[in-house]
Design a protein around this motif. Structure first.
Motif, PDB file in Angstrom:
ATOM      1  N   PHE A 138     -18.436  84.103 100.610  1.00 42.56           N
ATOM      2  CA  PHE A 138     -18.355  82.642 101.068  1.00 42.56           C
ATOM      3  C   PHE A 138     -17.107  82.135 100.168  1.00 42.56           C
ATOM      4  N   ILE A 139     -16.139  81.685 100.497  1.00 40.05           N
ATOM      5  CA  ILE A 139     -15.476  80.908  99.484  1.00 40.05           C
ATOM      6  C   ILE A 139     -15.325  79.855  99.428  1.00 40.05           C
ATOM      7  N   PHE A 140     -14.788  79.381  98.340  1.00 45.68           N
ATOM      8  CA  PHE A 140     -15.067  77.611  97.781  1.00 45.68           C
ATOM      9  C   PHE A 140     -13.653  77.354  97.539  1.00 45.68           C
ATOM     10  N   ALA A 141     -12.938  75.843  97.506  1.00 44.23           N
ATOM     11  CA  ALA A 141     -11.879  75.461  97.480  1.00 44.23           C
ATOM     12  C   ALA A 141     -11.519  75.702  95.835  1.00 44.23           C
ATOM     13  N   LYS A 142     -10.415  75.348  95.019  1.00 43.46           N
ATOM     14  CA  LYS A 142     -11.114  74.828  93.235  1.00 43.46           C
ATOM     15  C   LYS A 142     -11.656  73.518  93.967  1.00 43.46           C
TER      16      LYS A 142
ATOM     17  N   VAL B 124     -15.393  76.179 102.538  1.00 40.50           N
ATOM     18  CA  VAL B 124     -13.928  76.521 103.460  1.00 40.50           C
ATOM     19  C   VAL B 124     -14.042  77.677 104.237  1.00 40.50           C
ATOM     20  N   ASP B 125     -14.762  78.989 103.221  1.00 36.84           N
ATOM     21  CA  ASP B 125     -15.011  80.008 104.585  1.00 36.84           C
ATOM     22  C   ASP B 125     -16.394  80.151 104.578  1.00 36.84           C
ATOM     23  N   LYS B 126     -16.679  80.600 105.540  1.00 35.88           N
ATOM     24  CA  LYS B 126     -18.003  82.040 104.941  1.00 35.88           C
ATOM     25  C   LYS B 126     -17.990  83.389 106.313  1.00 35.88           C
ATOM     26  N   LYS B 127     -18.990  84.522 105.805  1.00 36.03           N
ATOM     27  CA  LYS B 127     -18.510  84.807 107.203  1.00 36.03           C
ATOM     28  C   LYS B 127     -19.996  85.705 106.392  1.00 36.03           C
TER      29      LYS B 127
END
Length: 241
Positions: A206-210, A215-218
């Protein structure tokens, strides 16, 4: 002389009869005593069995039953404790949602508030089912090998699993992992992310922006693909900004 012999015979005969007659009461007395002793012993055995104190083979079922009951009581107590210490529930986190304020332990057994991690940088959480297993090691070493690329684009990387901090620390040292590992033993954050099901953790990232927005997940993702896909998204985001 013959009369004397007859007299002697008559004298002996009554003596023998007297001996047999006098012995009969003694035999009956012994039989009665034995009967009473047997009856008394049987009574004690029945009483011991009723109280569960008999040390013989008849007591075995009582001992086994007691152990089973004790085990059941312990299990009931454990279940009660688990219920009393029920894990908190976080709201489901989907694209556009922000990291909640929730504290986990890192591999050093230090408290880490996950919401604070994204205050100044982007954050990538990659989730593994179990530390130091083949697939998880492939995924973890993949993020290790390109870790500088993530930091160069303003993202920190964290491994998230249900393992204890001690197990994570051992794995980190063994594989020279340069990023922190977060322990979520009750899978609270893992479940909120949608990766916790049936007491297991789904491999994902999981990608979290500042600022903390997802903002994205796989989910799911293959061990070898996870690091590459995460970096591709980070580079694309940097190019668009």
């Amino acid at each position: 002389m013959a009369p004397r012999a007859k007299a002697s015979s008559e004298t002996v005969e009554p003596t023998r009869r007297s001996t047999r007659i006098s012995a009969q009461p003694k035999v009956e007395a012994v039989k009665e005593a034995v009967k009473k002793a047997v009856t008394k012993a049987s009574g004690k055995k029945r009483a011991a069995d009723a109280e569960g104190t008999n040390d013989g083979d008849d007591a075995a079922p009582n001992v086994k039953k007691s152990k089973a009951e004790n085990a059941a009581s312990e299990e009931a107590g454990d279940a009660s404790n688990d219920s009393a210490e029920a894990a908190p529930v976080l709201s489901h986190i989907d694209i556009g949602d922000s990291l909640p304020s929730y504290t986990l332990k890192n591999e050093k057994d230090e408290d880490v508030n996950v919401a604070a991690l994204a205050a100044e940088k982007g954050v990538i959480f990659f989730l593994v089912p179990k530390a130091d297993t083949p697939g998880c090691t492939t995924q973890a070493c993949g993020f290790r090998d390109i870790y500088p690329d993530f930091t160069a684009h303003g993202f920190d990387v964290y491994c998230l699993s249900a393992d204890k901090p001690s197990a994570q620390a051992k794995w980190q040292t063994k594989k020279e992992l340069p990023y922190p590992l977060l322990s979520d033993p009750k899978r609270v954050l893992i479940t909120a992310l949608g990766a916790g099901e049936g007491g297991k953790t789904k491999r994902s990232h999981f990608i979290f922006a500042k600022g903390g927005k997802l903002v994205d997940k796989k989910l799911p993702v293959k061990p070898v693909d996870s690091p590459k896909l995460a970096l591709e998204f980070v580079k694309l985001s940097a190019a668009e900004s």
